[in-house]
Design a protein around this motif. Structure first.
Motif, PDB file in Angstrom:
ATOM      1  N   LEU A  57     -69.659  34.782 -49.222  1.00 20.05           N
ATOM      2  CA  LEU A  57     -69.871  35.409 -47.919  1.00 20.05           C
ATOM      3  C   LEU A  57     -68.559  35.937 -47.356  1.00 20.05           C
ATOM      4  CD1 LEU A  57     -71.562  36.046 -45.384  1.00 20.05           C
ATOM      5  CD2 LEU A  57     -71.128  33.694 -44.626  1.00 20.05           C
ATOM      6  N   GLY A  58     -67.507  35.137 -47.413  1.00 19.49           N
ATOM      7  CA  GLY A  58     -66.228  35.537 -46.839  1.00 19.49           C
ATOM      8  C   GLY A  58     -65.611  36.720 -47.547  1.00 19.49           C
ATOM      9  N   ILE A  59     -65.683  36.738 -48.864  1.00 20.91           N
ATOM     10  CA  ILE A  59     -65.079  37.829 -49.623  1.00 20.91           C
ATOM     11  C   ILE A  59     -65.869  39.122 -49.450  1.00 20.91           C
ATOM     12  CG2 ILE A  59     -64.412  38.654 -51.911  1.00 20.91           C
ATOM     13  CD1 ILE A  59     -64.255  35.622 -52.709  1.00 20.91           C
ATOM     14  N   SER A  60     -67.187  39.029 -49.567  1.00 23.22           N
ATOM     15  CA  SER A  60     -68.011  40.237 -49.516  1.00 23.22           C
ATOM     16  C   SER A  60     -68.200  40.761 -48.103  1.00 23.22           C
ATOM     17  CB  SER A  60     -69.386  39.964 -50.136  1.00 23.22           C
ATOM     18  OG  SER A  60     -70.162  39.106 -49.295  1.00 23.22           O
ATOM     19  N   GLY A  61     -68.208  39.855 -47.123  1.00 26.29           N
ATOM     20  CA  GLY A  61     -68.534  40.255 -45.762  1.00 26.29           C
ATOM     21  C   GLY A  61     -69.993  40.621 -45.594  1.00 26.29           C
ATOM     22  N   LEU A  62     -70.796  40.326 -46.618  1.00 30.20           N
ATOM     23  CA  LEU A  62     -72.204  40.727 -46.610  1.00 30.20           C
ATOM     24  C   LEU A  62     -73.168  39.546 -46.622  1.00 30.20           C
ATOM     25  CD1 LEU A  62     -72.041  43.608 -49.271  1.00 30.20           C
ATOM     26  CD2 LEU A  62     -72.312  43.886 -46.796  1.00 30.20           C
ATOM     27  N   THR A  63     -73.020  38.687 -47.626  1.00 30.52           N
ATOM     28  CA  THR A  63     -74.009  37.652 -47.852  1.00 30.52           C
ATOM     29  C   THR A  63     -73.455  36.586 -48.779  1.00 30.52           C
ATOM     30  OG1 THR A  63     -76.250  37.220 -48.715  1.00 30.52           O
ATOM     31  CG2 THR A  63     -74.979  38.952 -49.793  1.00 30.52           C
ATOM     32  N   ASN A  64     -74.075  35.404 -48.749  1.00 26.98           N
ATOM     33  CA  ASN A  64     -73.735  34.367 -49.717  1.00 26.98           C
ATOM     34  C   ASN A  64     -74.743  34.318 -50.856  1.00 26.98           C
ATOM     35  OD1 ASN A  64     -75.793  33.412 -47.956  1.00 26.98           O
ATOM     36  ND2 ASN A  64     -75.358  31.306 -48.538  1.00 26.98           N
ATOM     37  N   ASP A  65     -75.688  35.249 -50.873  1.00 24.42           N
ATOM     38  CA  ASP A  65     -76.751  35.284 -51.875  1.00 24.42           C
ATOM     39  C   ASP A  65     -76.301  36.129 -53.069  1.00 24.42           C
ATOM     40  OD1 ASP A  65     -79.121  35.906 -53.368  1.00 24.42           O
ATOM     41  OD2 ASP A  65     -80.312  35.353 -51.626  1.00 24.42           O
ATOM     42  N   MET A  66     -76.125  35.505 -54.208  1.00 26.39           N
ATOM     43  CA  MET A  66     -75.656  36.216 -55.397  1.00 26.39           C
ATOM     44  C   MET A  66     -76.613  37.332 -55.807  1.00 26.39           C
ATOM     45  SD  MET A  66     -73.350  36.671 -57.709  1.00 26.39           S
ATOM     46  CE  MET A  66     -72.263  35.239 -57.860  1.00 26.39           C
ATOM     47  N   ARG A  67     -77.908  37.152 -55.607  1.00 30.82           N
ATOM     48  CA  ARG A  67     -78.874  38.201 -55.964  1.00 30.82           C
ATOM     49  C   ARG A  67     -78.603  39.479 -55.179  1.00 30.82           C
ATOM     50  NH1 ARG A  67     -83.896  34.407 -54.634  1.00 30.82           N
ATOM     51  NH2 ARG A  67     -82.441  34.087 -52.899  1.00 30.82           N
ATOM     52  N   GLU A  68     -78.323  39.326 -53.885  1.00 29.35           N
ATOM     53  CA  GLU A  68     -78.054  40.488 -53.051  1.00 29.35           C
ATOM     54  C   GLU A  68     -76.723  41.140 -53.413  1.00 29.35           C
ATOM     55  OE1 GLU A  68     -78.418  39.412 -48.948  1.00 29.35           O
ATOM     56  OE2 GLU A  68     -80.403  38.514 -49.220  1.00 29.35           O
ATOM     57  N   LEU A  69     -75.736  40.318 -53.754  1.00 29.34           N
ATOM     58  CA  LEU A  69     -74.434  40.866 -54.153  1.00 29.34           C
ATOM     59  C   LEU A  69     -74.544  41.654 -55.450  1.00 29.34           C
ATOM     60  CD1 LEU A  69     -72.089  37.862 -53.322  1.00 29.34           C
ATOM     61  CD2 LEU A  69     -72.275  40.025 -52.072  1.00 29.34           C
ATOM     62  N   LEU A  70     -75.278  41.129 -56.408  1.00 27.83           N
ATOM     63  CA  LEU A  70     -75.474  41.848 -57.674  1.00 27.83           C
ATOM     64  C   LEU A  70     -76.185  43.177 -57.437  1.00 27.83           C
ATOM     65  CD1 LEU A  70     -76.517  38.835 -59.941  1.00 27.83           C
ATOM     66  CD2 LEU A  70     -74.451  40.225 -60.223  1.00 27.83           C
ATOM     67  N   ALA A  71     -77.166  43.178 -56.545  1.00 27.56           N
ATOM     68  CA  ALA A  71     -77.887  44.411 -56.226  1.00 27.56           C
ATOM     69  C   ALA A  71     -76.970  45.423 -55.541  1.00 27.56           C
ATOM     70  CB  ALA A  71     -79.093  44.104 -55.348  1.00 27.56           C
ATOM     71  N   GLU A  72     -76.127  44.954 -54.600  1.00 27.13           N
ATOM     72  CA  GLU A  72     -75.195  45.844 -53.912  1.00 27.13           C
ATOM     73  C   GLU A  72     -74.189  46.447 -54.884  1.00 27.13           C
ATOM     74  OE1 GLU A  72     -74.745  47.025 -50.824  1.00 27.13           O
ATOM     75  OE2 GLU A  72     -76.642  46.161 -50.176  1.00 27.13           O
ATOM     76  N   ALA A  73     -73.686  45.633 -55.786  1.00 29.62           N
ATOM     77  CA  ALA A  73     -72.720  46.122 -56.771  1.00 29.62           C
ATOM     78  C   ALA A  73     -73.369  47.119 -57.721  1.00 29.62           C
ATOM     79  CB  ALA A  73     -72.130  44.945 -57.550  1.00 29.62           C
ATOM     80  N   ARG A  74     -74.604  46.858 -58.106  1.00 31.62           N
ATOM     81  CA  ARG A  74     -75.296  47.713 -59.068  1.00 31.62           C
ATOM     82  C   ARG A  74     -75.769  49.023 -58.437  1.00 31.62           C
ATOM     83  NH1 ARG A  74     -78.631  44.198 -60.284  1.00 31.62           N
ATOM     84  NH2 ARG A  74     -80.346  44.800 -58.907  1.00 31.62           N
ATOM     85  N   GLU A  75     -76.334  48.933 -57.239  1.00 23.69           N
ATOM     86  CA  GLU A  75     -76.973  50.105 -56.635  1.00 23.69           C
ATOM     87  C   GLU A  75     -76.022  50.943 -55.795  1.00 23.69           C
ATOM     88  OE1 GLU A  75     -80.279  48.524 -54.484  1.00 23.69           O
ATOM     89  OE2 GLU A  75     -81.070  47.452 -56.246  1.00 23.69           O
ATOM     90  N   HIS A  76     -75.027  50.288 -55.177  1.00 29.60           N
ATOM     91  CA  HIS A  76     -74.136  51.007 -54.262  1.00 29.60           C
ATOM     92  C   HIS A  76     -72.664  50.924 -54.647  1.00 29.60           C
ATOM     93  CE1 HIS A  76     -77.672  51.396 -51.755  1.00 29.60           C
ATOM     94  NE2 HIS A  76     -77.790  50.080 -51.675  1.00 29.60           N
ATOM     95  N   ASP A  77     -72.397  50.235 -55.755  1.00 27.90           N
ATOM     96  CA  ASP A  77     -71.019  50.061 -56.214  1.00 27.90           C
ATOM     97  C   ASP A  77     -70.126  49.563 -55.073  1.00 27.90           C
ATOM     98  OD1 ASP A  77     -69.047  50.072 -58.165  1.00 27.90           O
ATOM     99  OD2 ASP A  77     -68.370  52.089 -57.669  1.00 27.90           O
ATOM    100  N   ASP A  78     -70.650  48.604 -54.305  1.00 28.59           N
ATOM    101  CA  ASP A  78     -69.898  48.057 -53.177  1.00 28.59           C
ATOM    102  C   ASP A  78     -68.684  47.290 -53.698  1.00 28.59           C
ATOM    103  OD1 ASP A  78     -69.288  45.713 -51.205  1.00 28.59           O
ATOM    104  OD2 ASP A  78     -70.401  47.169 -50.009  1.00 28.59           O
ATOM    105  N   ARG A  79     -67.482  47.698 -53.275  1.00 27.45           N
ATOM    106  CA  ARG A  79     -66.248  47.144 -53.818  1.00 27.45           C
ATOM    107  C   ARG A  79     -66.121  45.658 -53.533  1.00 27.45           C
ATOM    108  NH1 ARG A  79     -60.976  45.756 -52.956  1.00 27.45           N
ATOM    109  NH2 ARG A  79     -61.239  45.740 -50.697  1.00 27.45           N
ATOM    110  N   ARG A  80     -66.411  45.246 -52.301  1.00 22.80           N
ATOM    111  CA  ARG A  80     -66.233  43.837 -51.961  1.00 22.80           C
ATOM    112  C   ARG A  80     -67.323  42.957 -52.560  1.00 22.80           C
ATOM    113  NH1 ARG A  80     -64.818  43.458 -45.673  1.00 22.80           N
ATOM    114  NH2 ARG A  80     -65.299  41.267 -46.121  1.00 22.80           N
TER     115      ARG A  80
END
Length: 412
Positions: free
Chosen positions: A282-305
């Motif tokens: 959560l702290g690093i991404s500023g988005l969520t602590n849910d790994m599923r959501e982080l993987l989706a953000e990285a895959r779909e939007h190439d979110d750097r954090r």
């Protein structure tokens, strides 16, 4: 024997009823009679229960405390809506997950007044968890009566085999002698189950076992296991140490605490809360602590954090694997468990990248095929096998409860 398994939080209660006995231990025929959870105890609680393999039923109820929650779930178990049990007399014993047993409790024990005092004495080591665990014990006693046996299964017990070189911190030894400041380790019930299950799957004897287990969920920990015993683990005096987690920082320079406190005008307690609740993924991404959501953000939007959070998470896990390989002189297997470990093939692959020198490789197709299910995901003939083994802490608690009630020795 029907065992009611309780995992009690400050405002929550997770439960299962498991029918088990010695024959079930031998042939894995333990039966899930019912399961469920209650959230937001203390107000209009939200509950979700399921009998056997039936559909989950959900609802809300005004549950003022944990005793009311226990009464509610027991009424459901024997009532027309649940009907999983004919009567409460069918519950033979109750097993409780207790987070901290300190140095006193090194195995599961039957709960009596002396044990209750011992759990109370460890509250200062687990102020957020042990008081809630005690509430569950008192609630069961009030509702079912003192005649129903209750057993405490401690998260820390599996790690009592850590040698001094692993559990002591390099601080004045007097602090350990006076205040028992040391590494205790947590997730012990999960690591112990995965260790047992891997031996069962591979036909490996306890004495020959040498594996690394990764419990990766919102809380994360690694464990080096040899001869069926915990030799080292990543969580320490508290569950804050070690791997990057959902909202916990994991390892951090202790001097950072005072520095942040001065710069941000925070108390030490507020900094500790920041490291526990606002850090990690959560702290690093500023988005969520849910790994599923982080993987989706990285895959779909190439979110750097989001990518950065995933990379740091995997890098820290890889470093711990390397350190445990060094500590044990190698390993026969690496086992993934927990919500992320069981369900995120991409994370498993990233963690194993670069570990080929140690014989650790992941077969892409096998890895992709094992989502939430048990099996080996390394190539045939790999020097160090990689496994996915969904953890089952409730089953181990039920079995330990049966063993304690019937005087059967439990080997950690």
């Amino acid at each position: 024997m029907n065992i009611l398994v309780l995992n009690v939080g400050s405002s929550s209660l997770k439960w299962q009823v498991i029918d088990t006995d010695e024959q079930c231990f031998a042939d894995n025929t333990d039966r899930r009679v019912a399961r469920g959870q209650v959230e937001r105890i203390g107000g209009e609680a939200v509950w979700s229960f399921r009998a056997g393999d039936g559909e989950s039923v959900k609802g809300t109820a005004p549950l003022r405390d944990h005793r009311a929650a226990v009464e509610f779930l027991l009424q459901w178990l024997v009532g027309p809506e649940g009907g999983a049990l004919g009567s409460l007399a069918e519950i033979g014993a109750v097993g409780h997950r207790v987070v901290h047993g300190g140095e006193r409790f090194v195995r599961s024990v039957g709960i009596d007044e002396q044990v209750l005092r011992g759990i109370e004495e460890t509250i200062e080591l687990a102020p957020l968890h042990n008081p809630a665990n005690l509430k569950g014990i008192h609630a069961v006693r009030a509702v079912l009566g003192a005649a129903v046996p209750q057993v405490a299964v401690f998260d820390t017990a599996f790690h009592h085999t850590l040698p001094e070189r692993a559990f002591l911190y390099a601080i004045p030894y007097s602090l350990y002698r006076r205040h028992r400041v040391r590494r205790y380790g947590f997730h012990g019930t999960s690591h112990r189950y995965v260790s047992y299950r891997w031996r069962q799957l591979t036909g490996t004897t306890r004495e020959a076992q040498r594996i690394i287990t990764l419990h990766l969920g919102n809380g994360c920990s690694a464990c080096a296991i040899a001869g069926g015993e915990s030799l080292d683990t990543s969580m320490g005096f508290t569950p804050l140490e070690g791997l990057v987690m959902g909202t916990r920082s994991g390892d951090v320079d202790p001097a950072v605490l005072d520095y942040i406190a001065q710069k941000e005008g925070l108390s030490l307690a507020e900094v500790e809360m920041l490291l526990n609740k606002q850090s990690g993924l959560l702290g690093i991404s500023g988005l969520t602590n849910d790994m599923r959501e982080l993987l989706a953000e990285a895959r779909e939007h190439d979110d750097r954090r989001a990518r950065l959070a995933i990379e740091i998470f995997c890098y820290r896990a890889r470093k711990y694997i390397g350190s445990y390989l060094a500590a044990m002189g190698g390993a026969d297997a690496l086992c993934f468990a927990g919500g992320i470990g069981e369900n995120a093939p991409a994370v498993r692959a990233m963690i194993c990248e670069g570990l080929e020198f140690a014989g650790i490789q992941v077969d892409a197709s096998a890895n992709a095929a094992h989502v939430g299910r048990e099996g080996r995901i390394s190539p045939e003939g790999a020097r160090t096998e990689v496994w996915v083994i969904p953890t089952d802490e409730e089953l181990l608690i039920a079995r330990d409860t049966y063993r304690v009630v019937h005087g059967i020795e439990t080997r950690y």
